[in-house]
Motif scaffolding. Structure first.
Motif, PDB file in Angstrom:
ATOM      1  N   LEU A  20     -48.430  24.869   5.642  1.00  0.00           N
ATOM      2  CA  LEU A  20     -47.364  24.709   6.632  1.00  0.00           C
ATOM      3  C   LEU A  20     -47.822  23.798   7.766  1.00  0.00           C
ATOM      4  O   LEU A  20     -47.063  22.949   8.230  1.00  0.00           O
ATOM      5  N   LEU A  21     -49.060  23.949   8.209  1.00  0.00           N
ATOM      6  CA  LEU A  21     -49.588  23.109   9.279  1.00  0.00           C
ATOM      7  C   LEU A  21     -49.588  21.640   8.876  1.00  0.00           C
ATOM      8  O   LEU A  21     -49.174  20.776   9.656  1.00  0.00           O
ATOM      9  N   GLU A  22     -50.004  21.340   7.667  1.00  0.00           N
ATOM     10  CA  GLU A  22     -50.011  19.956   7.189  1.00  0.00           C
ATOM     11  C   GLU A  22     -48.589  19.405   7.084  1.00  0.00           C
ATOM     12  O   GLU A  22     -48.353  18.236   7.391  1.00  0.00           O
ATOM     13  N   ASP A  23     -47.657  20.254   6.670  1.00  0.00           N
ATOM     14  CA  ASP A  23     -46.262  19.825   6.568  1.00  0.00           C
ATOM     15  C   ASP A  23     -45.698  19.470   7.945  1.00  0.00           C
ATOM     16  O   ASP A  23     -45.036  18.439   8.115  1.00  0.00           O
ATOM     17  N   ILE A  24     -45.975  20.294   8.940  1.00  0.00           N
ATOM     18  CA  ILE A  24     -45.485  20.043  10.295  1.00  0.00           C
ATOM     19  C   ILE A  24     -46.149  18.804  10.880  1.00  0.00           C
ATOM     20  O   ILE A  24     -45.482  17.951  11.472  1.00  0.00           O
ATOM     21  N   LYS A  25     -47.465  18.668  10.704  1.00  0.00           N
ATOM     22  CA  LYS A  25     -48.174  17.498  11.218  1.00  0.00           C
ATOM     23  C   LYS A  25     -47.669  16.219  10.564  1.00  0.00           C
ATOM     24  O   LYS A  25     -47.506  15.199  11.232  1.00  0.00           O
TER      25      LYS A  25
END
Length: 125
Positions: A20-25
């Motif tokens: 999820l963090l990579e998707d948001i970034k």
């Protein structure tokens, strides 16, 4: 034929590995202009009931841009993701953020950085 088969193993990408963090970034990076530094990103956590209200507030403000939200697995994961996001430059916690409902929705939007903001000088000088 052997070359194509060998390359298919190199190019094989499993979508479940993306966090999820990579998707948001990735979404923030794709909607960020390096030359336009008068805007900052604001992120927060909210519940499923309040996400529609927050979306309405952000979208009714003409100066706010690029609103999007994601659903985390639980409150703990959402809070961990929010903590990691706010460590990046130009990403700050939103004043619409709400911990009380222990929601699992993370939202992000681009907002103008007012000149009277405490961090204005560190971002622009």
């Amino acid at each position: 034929m052997k070359t194509t088969h060998a390359l298919s193993h190199v190019l094989d990408y499993d979508l479940t590995e993306k966090t999820l963090l990579e998707d948001i970034k990735h979404w923030i990076d794709s909607n960020m202009l390096m030359m336009d530094q008068k805007y900052i990103w604001k992120v927060g956590i909210t519940t499923g009931e309040d996400i529609v209200k927050i979306a309405g507030k952000v979208r009714s403000d003409f100066e706010c841009k690029h609103f999007k939200y994601w659903r985390a697995d639980n409150f703990k994961d959402a809070l961990g993701t929010l903590t990691r996001l706010t460590k990046y430059p130009f990403i700050f916690k939103s004043n619409l953020n709400g911990y009380t409902g222990k929601g699992a929705y993370i939202f992000a939007y681009k907002a103008p950085c007012p000149s009277k903001n405490l961090f204005y000088h560190t971002l622009h000088y």
